[in-house]
Write an enzyme that holds these catalytic residues in place. Structure first.
Site, PDB file in Angstrom:
ATOM      1  N   ASP A  45      29.591 -30.494   8.117  1.00 29.78           N
ATOM      2  CA  ASP A  45      30.490 -30.074   9.207  1.00 29.78           C
ATOM      3  C   ASP A  45      29.946 -28.808   9.871  1.00 29.78           C
ATOM      4  O   ASP A  45      29.845 -28.723  11.094  1.00 29.78           O
ATOM      5  CB  ASP A  45      31.905 -29.770   8.677  1.00 29.78           C
ATOM      6  CG  ASP A  45      32.646 -30.980   8.145  1.00 29.78           C
ATOM      7  OD1 ASP A  45      33.597 -31.419   8.790  1.00 29.78           O
ATOM      8  OD2 ASP A  45      32.265 -31.492   7.081  1.00 29.78           O
ATOM      9  N   GLU A  68      35.880 -27.413  16.003  1.00 29.44           N
ATOM     10  CA  GLU A  68      36.832 -27.352  14.896  1.00 29.44           C
ATOM     11  C   GLU A  68      36.516 -26.246  13.890  1.00 29.44           C
ATOM     12  O   GLU A  68      37.413 -25.599  13.371  1.00 29.44           O
ATOM     13  CB  GLU A  68      36.894 -28.697  14.148  1.00 29.44           C
ATOM     14  CG  GLU A  68      37.770 -28.556  12.906  1.00 29.44           C
ATOM     15  CD  GLU A  68      38.270 -29.839  12.296  1.00 29.44           C
ATOM     16  OE1 GLU A  68      37.769 -30.915  12.646  1.00 29.44           O
ATOM     17  OE2 GLU A  68      39.174 -29.736  11.447  1.00 29.44           O
ATOM     18  N   ASP A 121      34.100 -31.904  17.663  1.00 35.00           N
ATOM     19  CA  ASP A 121      34.413 -31.998  16.241  1.00 35.00           C
ATOM     20  C   ASP A 121      33.117 -32.431  15.566  1.00 35.00           C
ATOM     21  O   ASP A 121      32.645 -33.541  15.784  1.00 35.00           O
ATOM     22  CB  ASP A 121      35.534 -33.032  16.008  1.00 35.00           C
ATOM     23  CG  ASP A 121      36.137 -32.889  14.621  1.00 35.00           C
ATOM     24  OD1 ASP A 121      35.482 -32.278  13.756  1.00 35.00           O
ATOM     25  OD2 ASP A 121      37.252 -33.397  14.398  1.00 35.00           O
ATOM     26  N   ILE A 123      32.295 -33.135  12.510  1.00 32.19           N
ATOM     27  CA  ILE A 123      32.568 -34.381  11.770  1.00 32.19           C
ATOM     28  C   ILE A 123      34.066 -34.629  11.874  1.00 32.19           C
ATOM     29  O   ILE A 123      34.856 -33.918  11.256  1.00 32.19           O
ATOM     30  CB  ILE A 123      32.195 -34.307  10.279  1.00 32.19           C
ATOM     31  CG1 ILE A 123      30.700 -34.060  10.094  1.00 32.19           C
ATOM     32  CG2 ILE A 123      32.595 -35.616   9.573  1.00 32.19           C
ATOM     33  CD1 ILE A 123      30.228 -34.171   8.652  1.00 32.19           C
ATOM     34  N   ASP A 124      34.435 -35.622  12.658  1.00 30.02           N
ATOM     35  CA  ASP A 124      35.828 -36.044  12.615  1.00 30.02           C
ATOM     36  C   ASP A 124      35.906 -37.127  11.551  1.00 30.02           C
ATOM     37  O   ASP A 124      35.055 -38.004  11.494  1.00 30.02           O
ATOM     38  CB  ASP A 124      36.278 -36.597  13.972  1.00 30.02           C
ATOM     39  CG  ASP A 124      37.758 -36.951  13.946  1.00 30.02           C
ATOM     40  OD1 ASP A 124      38.549 -36.145  13.408  1.00 30.02           O
ATOM     41  OD2 ASP A 124      38.119 -38.032  14.427  1.00 30.02           O
ATOM     42  N   THR A 126      36.261 -36.154   8.110  1.00 31.61           N
ATOM     43  CA  THR A 126      35.487 -35.617   6.982  1.00 31.61           C
ATOM     44  C   THR A 126      35.823 -36.380   5.688  1.00 31.61           C
ATOM     45  O   THR A 126      34.945 -36.615   4.854  1.00 31.61           O
ATOM     46  CB  THR A 126      35.762 -34.105   6.812  1.00 31.61           C
ATOM     47  OG1 THR A 126      35.484 -33.468   8.051  1.00 31.61           O
ATOM     48  CG2 THR A 126      34.881 -33.484   5.736  1.00 31.61           C
ATOM     49  N   ASP A 266      40.171 -33.860  18.346  1.00 29.86           N
ATOM     50  CA  ASP A 266      40.426 -35.123  17.637  1.00 29.86           C
ATOM     51  C   ASP A 266      40.689 -36.275  18.602  1.00 29.86           C
ATOM     52  O   ASP A 266      40.892 -37.410  18.152  1.00 29.86           O
ATOM     53  CB  ASP A 266      41.637 -34.982  16.699  1.00 29.86           C
ATOM     54  CG  ASP A 266      41.293 -34.219  15.430  1.00 29.86           C
ATOM     55  OD1 ASP A 266      40.114 -34.224  15.042  1.00 29.86           O
ATOM     56  OD2 ASP A 266      42.210 -33.615  14.830  1.00 29.86           O
TER      57      ASP A 266
HETATM   58  P1  AMP Z   1      41.974 -39.763  11.082  1.00 24.54           P
HETATM   59  O1  AMP Z   1      40.542 -39.966  10.757  1.00 24.54           O
HETATM   60  O2  AMP Z   1      42.467 -40.638  12.166  1.00 24.54           O
HETATM   61  O3  AMP Z   1      42.823 -39.785   9.850  1.00 24.54           O
HETATM   62  O4  AMP Z   1      42.100 -38.333  11.715  1.00 24.54           O
HETATM   63  C1  AMP Z   1      41.472 -37.219  11.160  1.00 24.54           C
HETATM   64  C2  AMP Z   1      42.047 -35.986  11.799  1.00 24.54           C
HETATM   65  O5  AMP Z   1      43.430 -35.921  11.554  1.00 24.54           O
HETATM   66  C3  AMP Z   1      41.488 -34.709  11.237  1.00 24.54           C
HETATM   67  O6  AMP Z   1      40.414 -34.277  12.005  1.00 24.54           O
HETATM   68  C4  AMP Z   1      42.647 -33.716  11.303  1.00 24.54           C
HETATM   69  O7  AMP Z   1      42.433 -32.759  12.310  1.00 24.54           O
HETATM   70  C5  AMP Z   1      43.823 -34.557  11.706  1.00 24.54           C
HETATM   71  N1  AMP Z   1      45.029 -34.339  10.880  1.00 24.54           N
HETATM   72  C6  AMP Z   1      45.158 -33.666   9.724  1.00 24.54           C
HETATM   73  N2  AMP Z   1      46.442 -33.657   9.299  1.00 24.54           N
HETATM   74  C7  AMP Z   1      47.159 -34.360  10.213  1.00 24.54           C
HETATM   75  C8  AMP Z   1      48.536 -34.707  10.359  1.00 24.54           C
HETATM   76  N3  AMP Z   1      49.432 -34.356   9.457  1.00 24.54           N
HETATM   77  N4  AMP Z   1      48.909 -35.424  11.438  1.00 24.54           N
HETATM   78  C9  AMP Z   1      47.994 -35.800  12.356  1.00 24.54           C
HETATM   79  N5  AMP Z   1      46.673 -35.511  12.270  1.00 24.54           N
HETATM   80  C10 AMP Z   1      46.250 -34.793  11.231  1.00 24.54           C
HETATM   81 MG    MG Z   2      38.859 -33.978  13.303  1.00 23.07          MG
END
Ligand code: AMP
Ligand code: MG
Length: 322
Positions: A45, A68, A121, A123-124, A126, A266
């Site tokens: 990251d 991020e 980001d 690494i989105d 992670t 994101d």
């Molecule tokens: P995903 O891969 O779709 O699960 O999304 C990952 C992203 O969700 C991460 O980069 C976080 O910034 C974000 N994230 C973390 N906690 C939450 C939450 N409670 N609600 C929504 N997004 C979140």
């Molecule tokens: Mg992210």
């Protein structure tokens, strides 16, 4: 505007950053450090953010960057080894980098919104990266609150030739394409415009707390969806919709996270991907996502991305469930 210089730079640095992520994954596997919000962060990251920011700083020094990660965590006692690994990884990509350079580049991502800015980001997903599943290196250019260019490198995304690794690229008014991660011919992508709900796929996060699944089940029933939702980490979900592999994606905040807003990084690169592939993205009330207010989508509530043709029907179903 053609955004040709921005496109060339974005593709170059996103590829470099993805390469660093793949190298870290091969050599260090699942090692992660905990951030203040308890989410995991890895050497990759930080290393990827350093590479992305270095390129942006050099080519577009007047554009603020909102990323991020932040290097403050790396000052903590006990993390000297992690810091050293990050520096070594970045030096493999940029041999002249000094330790101070690397920290400065990471912190170049601490910018604020402006009439024109980049958000990234490194690494989105992670958690997906650590599990060996999907993740994305995401970079977007925003002007006047609207995303103008988006790039997503998805090193684990399956391809039709049987290999893995896709770059999704979209420029406002120019459509969306996918390109093999290592380079090659770009291919135009488009959403699947079907509106037969019984044949459509919803796509959702692997992490169950990132969207309210109870409310979602009620929405699915109302719409008449019959297939189980596909699951995928990261912004790669937007790529899946843009290329017609899935048709809708929602983020419905859970009651315990009601006031918590989505991060711009994101979503930005994914939003333009779906829009330029013929789909539509709004919040759960049908409002456009507003990227002009800060690092969060403070003016919006949740997110809805669809193939476009079903958007108003899905919004109506959401309204009835709230
Ligand atoms: P995903 O891969 O779709 O699960 O999304 C990952 C992203 O969700 C991460 O980069 C976080 O910034 C974000 N994230 C973390 N906690 C939450 C939450 N409670 N609600 C929504 N997004 C979140
Ligand atoms: Mg992210």
């Amino acid at each position: 505007m053609s955004y040709q210089p921005e496109k060339e730079l974005a593709l170059k640095i996103v590829r470099q950053a993805a390469k660093l992520c793949q190298r870290v994954q091969q050599t260090q596997g699942r090692q992660a450090v905990q951030k203040a919000d308890t989410s995991p962060v890895t050497v990759a990251d930080f290393g990827a953010q350093a590479i992305l920011c270095q390129g942006l700083m050099e080519s577009f020094p007047n554009d603020p960057v909102i990323g991020e990660e932040d290097a403050t965590l790396l000052q903590k006692p006990g993390l000297e080894g992690v810091r050293q690994q990050i520096i070594e990884q970045v030096q493999q990509s940029i041999p002249t980098a000094t330790p101070d350079n690397v920290i400065d580049w990471i912190n170049w991502g601490n910018g604020n919104v402006a009439p024109r800015y980049w958000t990234l980001d490194p690494i989105d997903g992670t958690k997906g990266f650590i599990r060996g599943d999907q993740y994305a290196v995401a970079l977007a250019l925003v002007e006047a609150g609207e995303v103008k260019l988006g790039v997503l490198a998805c090193p684990a995304f399956p391809r039709e030739d049987g290999n893995k690794g896709v770059i999704f690229l979209a420029i406002r008014g120019q459509g969306a394409v996918e390109i093999p991660l290592e380079g090659g011919t770009s291919q135009k992508i488009q959403v699947d415009p079907s509106a037969h709900f019984e044949q459509l796929y919803r796509i959702e996060s692997v992490e169950s707390v990132h969207s309210d699944r109870q409310v979602q089940t009620a929405i699915d029933q109302r719409l008449g969806l019959t297939y189980a939702a596909k699951q995928m980490d990261s912004l790669a979900k937007y790529g899946a919709i843009a290329r017609g592999d899935a048709h809708l994606y929602t983020r419905v905040p859970l009651p315990q996270f009601e006031g918590k807003k989505e991060n711009i990084w994101d979503h930005a690169a994914g939003v333009i991907m779906v829009e330029e592939a013929g789909g539509k993205v709004t919040d759960l009330e049908g409002k456009p996502l507003d990227f002009s207010v800060g690092a969060k989508l403070s003016n919006n509530h949740g997110v809805l991305a669809t193939n476009g043709s079903i958007h108003s029907q899905v919004l109506a179903a959401i309204k009835q469930e709230k």
